[in-house]
Structures are given as structure tokens and as C-alpha cells.
Design an enzyme around this catalytic site. Structure first.
Site, PDB file in Angstrom:
ATOM      1  N   THR A  62       0.839  -1.197   0.000  1.00 15.47           N
ATOM      2  CA  THR A  62       0.000   0.000   0.000  1.00 15.47           C
ATOM      3  C   THR A  62       0.876   1.250   0.000  1.00 15.47           C
ATOM      4  OG1 THR A  62      -1.921   1.038   1.023  1.00 15.47           O
ATOM      5  CG2 THR A  62      -0.351   0.044   2.543  1.00 15.47           C
ATOM      6  N   LYS A  66       3.555   1.208  -3.736  1.00 13.28           N
ATOM      7  CA  LYS A  66       2.949   0.436  -4.833  1.00 13.28           C
ATOM      8  C   LYS A  66       3.702   0.528  -6.159  1.00 13.28           C
ATOM      9  CE  LYS A  66      -1.900   0.314  -3.449  1.00 13.28           C
ATOM     10  NZ  LYS A  66      -3.271   0.635  -3.807  1.00 13.28           N
ATOM     11  N   ASN A  87      -0.204  -4.172  -6.115  1.00 16.13           N
ATOM     12  CA  ASN A  87      -0.582  -4.189  -4.694  1.00 16.13           C
ATOM     13  C   ASN A  87      -0.499  -5.598  -4.109  1.00 16.13           C
ATOM     14  OD1 ASN A  87      -2.803  -5.396  -5.874  1.00 16.13           O
ATOM     15  ND2 ASN A  87      -4.251  -4.443  -4.474  1.00 16.13           N
ATOM     16  N   ASP A 102      -6.391  -4.183  -7.333  1.00 14.37           N
ATOM     17  CA  ASP A 102      -7.293  -3.023  -7.193  1.00 14.37           C
ATOM     18  C   ASP A 102      -8.196  -2.908  -8.421  1.00 14.37           C
ATOM     19  OD1 ASP A 102      -6.480  -2.145  -4.714  1.00 14.37           O
ATOM     20  OD2 ASP A 102      -4.978  -0.752  -5.498  1.00 14.37           O
ATOM     21  N   GLY A 127      -3.032   9.609  -8.584  1.00 12.85           N
ATOM     22  CA  GLY A 127      -2.077   8.746  -7.887  1.00 12.85           C
ATOM     23  C   GLY A 127      -2.312   7.275  -8.223  1.00 12.85           C
ATOM     24  N   GLY A 128      -1.860   6.399  -7.313  1.00 14.27           N
ATOM     25  CA  GLY A 128      -1.940   4.957  -7.548  1.00 14.27           C
ATOM     26  C   GLY A 128      -3.361   4.459  -7.759  1.00 14.27           C
ATOM     27  N   ALA A 129      -4.299   4.904  -6.922  1.00 12.77           N
ATOM     28  CA  ALA A 129      -5.683   4.435  -7.040  1.00 12.77           C
ATOM     29  C   ALA A 129      -6.304   4.951  -8.342  1.00 12.77           C
ATOM     30  CB  ALA A 129      -6.498   4.903  -5.842  1.00 12.77           C
ATOM     31  N   TYR A 218     -12.507   4.434   2.502  1.00 18.32           N
ATOM     32  CA  TYR A 218     -13.374   3.521   3.260  1.00 18.32           C
ATOM     33  C   TYR A 218     -13.399   3.872   4.752  1.00 18.32           C
ATOM     34  CZ  TYR A 218      -8.798   1.422   3.739  1.00 18.32           C
ATOM     35  OH  TYR A 218      -7.461   1.243   3.974  1.00 18.32           O
TER      36      TYR A 218
HETATM   37  P1  NAP Z   1      -1.726   8.629  -3.852  1.00 17.93           P
HETATM   38  O1  NAP Z   1      -0.976   7.742  -4.766  1.00 17.93           O
HETATM   39  O2  NAP Z   1      -0.997   9.381  -2.796  1.00 17.93           O
HETATM   40  O3  NAP Z   1      -2.542   9.678  -4.782  1.00 17.93           O
HETATM   41  C1  NAP Z   1      -3.399  10.644  -4.252  1.00 17.93           C
HETATM   42  C2  NAP Z   1      -3.805  11.636  -5.345  1.00 17.93           C
HETATM   43  O4  NAP Z   1      -4.686  12.588  -4.743  1.00 17.93           O
HETATM   44  C3  NAP Z   1      -2.624  12.435  -5.913  1.00 17.93           C
HETATM   45  O5  NAP Z   1      -2.835  12.691  -7.275  1.00 17.93           O
HETATM   46  C4  NAP Z   1      -2.685  13.725  -5.084  1.00 17.93           C
HETATM   47  O6  NAP Z   1      -2.136  14.865  -5.694  1.00 17.93           O
HETATM   48  C5  NAP Z   1      -4.193  13.899  -4.985  1.00 17.93           C
HETATM   49  N1  NAP Z   1      -4.529  14.790  -3.885  1.00 17.93           N
HETATM   50  C6  NAP Z   1      -4.200  14.677  -2.573  1.00 17.93           C
HETATM   51  N2  NAP Z   1      -4.701  15.726  -1.884  1.00 17.93           N
HETATM   52  C7  NAP Z   1      -5.333  16.531  -2.769  1.00 17.93           C
HETATM   53  C8  NAP Z   1      -6.023  17.761  -2.675  1.00 17.93           C
HETATM   54  N3  NAP Z   1      -6.169  18.396  -1.507  1.00 17.93           N
HETATM   55  N4  NAP Z   1      -6.549  18.296  -3.807  1.00 17.93           N
HETATM   56  C9  NAP Z   1      -6.430  17.668  -4.993  1.00 17.93           C
HETATM   57  N5  NAP Z   1      -5.781  16.479  -5.158  1.00 17.93           N
HETATM   58  C10 NAP Z   1      -5.237  15.921  -4.051  1.00 17.93           C
HETATM   59  O7  NAP Z   1      -2.848   7.816  -3.077  1.00 17.93           O
HETATM   60  P2  NAP Z   1      -3.707   6.578  -3.656  1.00 17.93           P
HETATM   61  O8  NAP Z   1      -3.028   5.304  -3.366  1.00 17.93           O
HETATM   62  O9  NAP Z   1      -4.066   6.886  -5.063  1.00 17.93           O
HETATM   63  O10 NAP Z   1      -4.999   6.636  -2.697  1.00 17.93           O
HETATM   64  C11 NAP Z   1      -5.972   7.640  -2.834  1.00 17.93           C
HETATM   65  C12 NAP Z   1      -7.172   7.304  -1.968  1.00 17.93           C
HETATM   66  O11 NAP Z   1      -7.787   6.115  -2.439  1.00 17.93           O
HETATM   67  C13 NAP Z   1      -6.823   7.068  -0.499  1.00 17.93           C
HETATM   68  O12 NAP Z   1      -7.809   7.625   0.303  1.00 17.93           O
HETATM   69  C14 NAP Z   1      -6.847   5.558  -0.365  1.00 17.93           C
HETATM   70  O13 NAP Z   1      -7.205   5.132   0.928  1.00 17.93           O
HETATM   71  C15 NAP Z   1      -7.943   5.208  -1.365  1.00 17.93           C
HETATM   72  N6  NAP Z   1      -7.786   3.833  -1.881  1.00 17.93           N
HETATM   73  C16 NAP Z   1      -8.794   2.975  -1.640  1.00 17.93           C
HETATM   74  C17 NAP Z   1      -8.700   1.683  -2.118  1.00 17.93           C
HETATM   75  C18 NAP Z   1      -9.831   0.734  -1.857  1.00 17.93           C
HETATM   76  O14 NAP Z   1      -9.640  -0.475  -2.021  1.00 17.93           O
HETATM   77  N7  NAP Z   1     -10.982   1.227  -1.500  1.00 17.93           N
HETATM   78  C19 NAP Z   1      -7.577   1.269  -2.842  1.00 17.93           C
HETATM   79  C20 NAP Z   1      -6.568   2.187  -3.072  1.00 17.93           C
HETATM   80  C21 NAP Z   1      -6.680   3.482  -2.569  1.00 17.93           C
HETATM   81  P3  NAP Z   1      -0.554  14.994  -5.985  1.00 17.93           P
HETATM   82  O15 NAP Z   1      -0.323  14.198  -7.217  1.00 17.93           O
HETATM   83  O16 NAP Z   1      -0.384  16.443  -6.218  1.00 17.93           O
HETATM   84  O17 NAP Z   1       0.151  14.464  -4.796  1.00 17.93           O
END
Ligand code: NAP
Length: 282
Positions: A62, A66, A87, A102, A127-129, A218
Site C-alpha cells: 500500500t 505500490k 498491490n 485493485d 495517484g496509484g488508485a 473507506y
Molecule cells: P496517492 O498515490 O498518494 O494519490 C493521491 C492523489 O490525490 C494524488 O494525485 C494527489 O495529488 C491527490 N490529492 C491529494 N490531496 C489533494 C487535494 N487536496 N486536492 C487535490 N488532489 C489531491 O494515493 P492513492 O493510493 O491513489 O490513494 C488515494 C485514496 O484512495 C486514499 O484515500 C486511499 O485510501 C484510497 N484507496 C482505496 C482503495 C480501496 O480499495 N478502497 C484502494 C486504493 C486506494 P498529488 O499528485 O499532487 O500528490
């Protein structure tokens, strides 16, 4: 029976409920296994890969590992390679194999909740998700718009590039310039997540014109974004279904087991309570 060894690697791991979900899934198939939490920073991945991670039967990855973990595993499956993040890793006969569950976790959760992905989809974040979800939608959607803040531009361009040969038309826009109507809006940012539950990225005008809103977060189970969308009459879905399904797909890879919808729905319900217990406690 030998106890199998699995783990989640990430940093920090304070808020995860993955051990709870995986233990419930192991129990369904009477698999004796441990599922540990390994707090590993990206700069320590190389060392840990050679030592601890190789000794496991498999592990999940995570935030923030990732993408970086892909530099170490021996083989990555085709879709995960295109998607650009993994993942799940399975170790077998001294070799490691990487996957991204995912993608299927998201598709299964939308299918079970009767959400159509064929229209105009907007994904918040890059980002990753967002990578996994864009990839998942790209075979179905008419358009996918990545709505981002300025600092995400390079990441969004990467997604655009990797999906250039898929049927969906991919666009990038600033979150502030979002156009409506939107068939499905997907929050793939951490905005609204515990402990900052009151934050919402999009305004009422946008929300009013979304047929369906999905939040990948979640914790809390129902974010403010989803509460507002529901109040507007939109169909809504939180991230817990995807979380449980991606874990089930990881166990299929590790242990060659399948799960039925009733059992998974039961685990989703139990996980809701676990989230409430865990986050009220913190
Ligand atoms: P990540 O790789 O850190 O990417 C987050 C993205 O959100 C980045 O593009 C970031 O911008 C952007 N961001 C953060 N704060 C922001 C703001 N205030 N305004 C606009 N954009 C913003 O994280 P991730 O792994 O993709 O995860 C994202 C979310 O999905 C998390 O809450 C995670 O818990 C959830 N998730 C859930 C599952 C599931 O199975 N339900 C699976 C994976 C992830 P920058 O590029 O500028 O940093």
C-alpha cells in the site's frame, strides 16, 4: 499444517483494517495463515525485499510503495505493467510475481452495486488508485476526465499516455474547471479521509449534476462527499466493497481459492463495524 506467512507493507499503517479482512477470508477456506503489518518506508524497500519479504508466501503493498516495489519483483503481469503499480506479490520457488488486484476489486464492486461505467467518468486525483481505476474504466467508458490539482499534472500525463490505445477518450482538467453533467464521479484522492472527514473536493454545483458518485475512501465508511451526493439523489458507493474484493482477489492469487458474493458481503458488513470500532477508538 504449516502456517503460511503473509503481510501488508506500507508506511504508515496505523489506519488499516486489512489484517481483519484477510483473517476472515483465510477462515472461509480453513487456511492457517498469519497476516502481519510491516511498516516499511520506500527508502528501506530494497533491504527489506532481500531479507524479510522473500521469506513470505506473499504480501500486499500500500501507500507509498505500490510503484517502487515494481523495481524489485521478478515478474509483473501484463495489466499491472500497463497500469504501472502493484498491490499484491506472490512468492513461489524463489521467484516473486507482482499483480494489481485493485483493478478487479474496483470492477467487481461497481458490478455488484449495479453501477454502469459506460458514460462520462470523472476521476479526482492521479495517484496509484486513480491509475488502477482509470485502467479499469478504460474499456467501458465513453470519456475519462482526470480532474487534478496542478502538482498532479505529470502523473495525469502518465495515465493519459498508458491508456492512449484504449477505447475511452482520456482528458485532463483542473478540478476548478470541471464541466457537468457527469455520469460517474470517482474520488481517488485522500480528501475526506479520517482524520480530516469534513474535507470535500468538489462544490455543490458539480455534485448536483452527477448521476453516480464513488468514493474510494473507506474510513469513514460513508464520507461527506457521499452523504452530500446521496442527499442530491445520486447513486453512491464507498471504498469498502473494493477493499474487500481486492483482498479476495489477492487470496485467489496466493492460495488459488474463490469466494462467493454472499460471503464477501458478510465480510463487508463486519468490516463496517470494525471500521467504526477502530476509528472511534483512535
Ligand atoms: P496517492 O498515490 O498518494 O494519490 C493521491 C492523489 O490525490 C494524488 O494525485 C494527489 O495529488 C491527490 N490529492 C491529494 N490531496 C489533494 C487535494 N487536496 N486536492 C487535490 N488532489 C489531491 O494515493 P492513492 O493510493 O491513489 O490513494 C488515494 C485514496 O484512495 C486514499 O484515500 C486511499 O485510501 C484510497 N484507496 C482505496 C482503495 C480501496 O480499495 N478502497 C484502494 C486504493 C486506494 P498529488 O499528485 O499532487 O500528490
Amino acid at each position: 499444517m504449516i502456517k503460511k506467512k503473509f503481510a501488508l507493507i506500507g508506511y504508515p499503517l496505523k489506519h488499516t483494517i486489512s489484517p481483519f479482512i484477510h483473517q476472515r477470508l483465510f477462515k472461509l477456506n480453513k487456511i492457517k495463515a498469519e497476516y502481519k503489518l510491516l511498516n516499511i518506508k520506500p527508502e528501506h524497500l530494497a533491504h527489506n525485499y532481500k531479507t524479510i519479504l522473500k521469506s513470505l508466501d506473499g504480501y500486499n503493498i500500500t501507500i507509498p510503495n505500490k510503484i517502487k516495489i515494481m523495481n524489485f519483483v521478478d515478474k509483473i503481469d501484463y495489466t499491472s505493467k500497463i497500469c504501472g503499480s502493484i498491490n499484491t506479490v506472490k512468492n513461489n520457488l524463489n521467484k516473486s510475481y507482482g499483480f494489481n488486484t485493485d483493478i478487479n476489486g474496483f470492477l467487481k464492486s461497481t458490478k455488484n452495486n449495479k453501477i454502469s461505467l459506460t458514460g462520462n467518468i470523472v476521476i479526482l486525483g492521479a495517484g496509484g488508485a486513480a491509475r488502477a481505476v482509470s485502467f479499469a474504466c478504460s474499456n467501458y467508458a465513453k470519456t475519462i476526465t482526470l480532474a487534478i490539482r496542478e502538482t498532479s499534472f505529470k502523473k495525469a500525463k502518465y495515465i493519459l499516455y498508458t491508456l492512449k490505445n484504449t477505447p475511452a477518450k482520456i482528458k485532463i482538467t483542473s478540478i476548478n474547471n470541471l464541466n457537468t453533467p457527469i455520469d460517474v464521479l470517482i474520488n481517488a484522492t485522500p480528501v475526506g479521509m479520517f482524520p480530516n472527514q469534513n474535507a470535500v473536493l468538489v462544490n455543490e454545483n458539480i455534485l448536483k449534476n452527477c448521476k453516480c458518485v464513488i468514493d474510494l475512501i473507506y474510513n469513514p465508511y460513508e464520507t461527506i462527499l457521499l452523504k452530500k451526493a446521496k442527499a442530491n439523489g445520486s447513486q453512491t458507493l464507498g471504498g469498502l466493497d473494493m477493499l474487500v474484493w481486492q483482498a479476495a482477489f489477492a487470496q485467489k492469487i496466493w492460495n488459488d481459492v474463490d469466494f462467493n458474493i454472499q460471503d464477501i458481503n458478510e465480510i463487508i458488513e463486519e468490516s463496517k463495524l470494525e471500521i467504526a470500532r477502530k476509528f472511534n477508538e483512535i
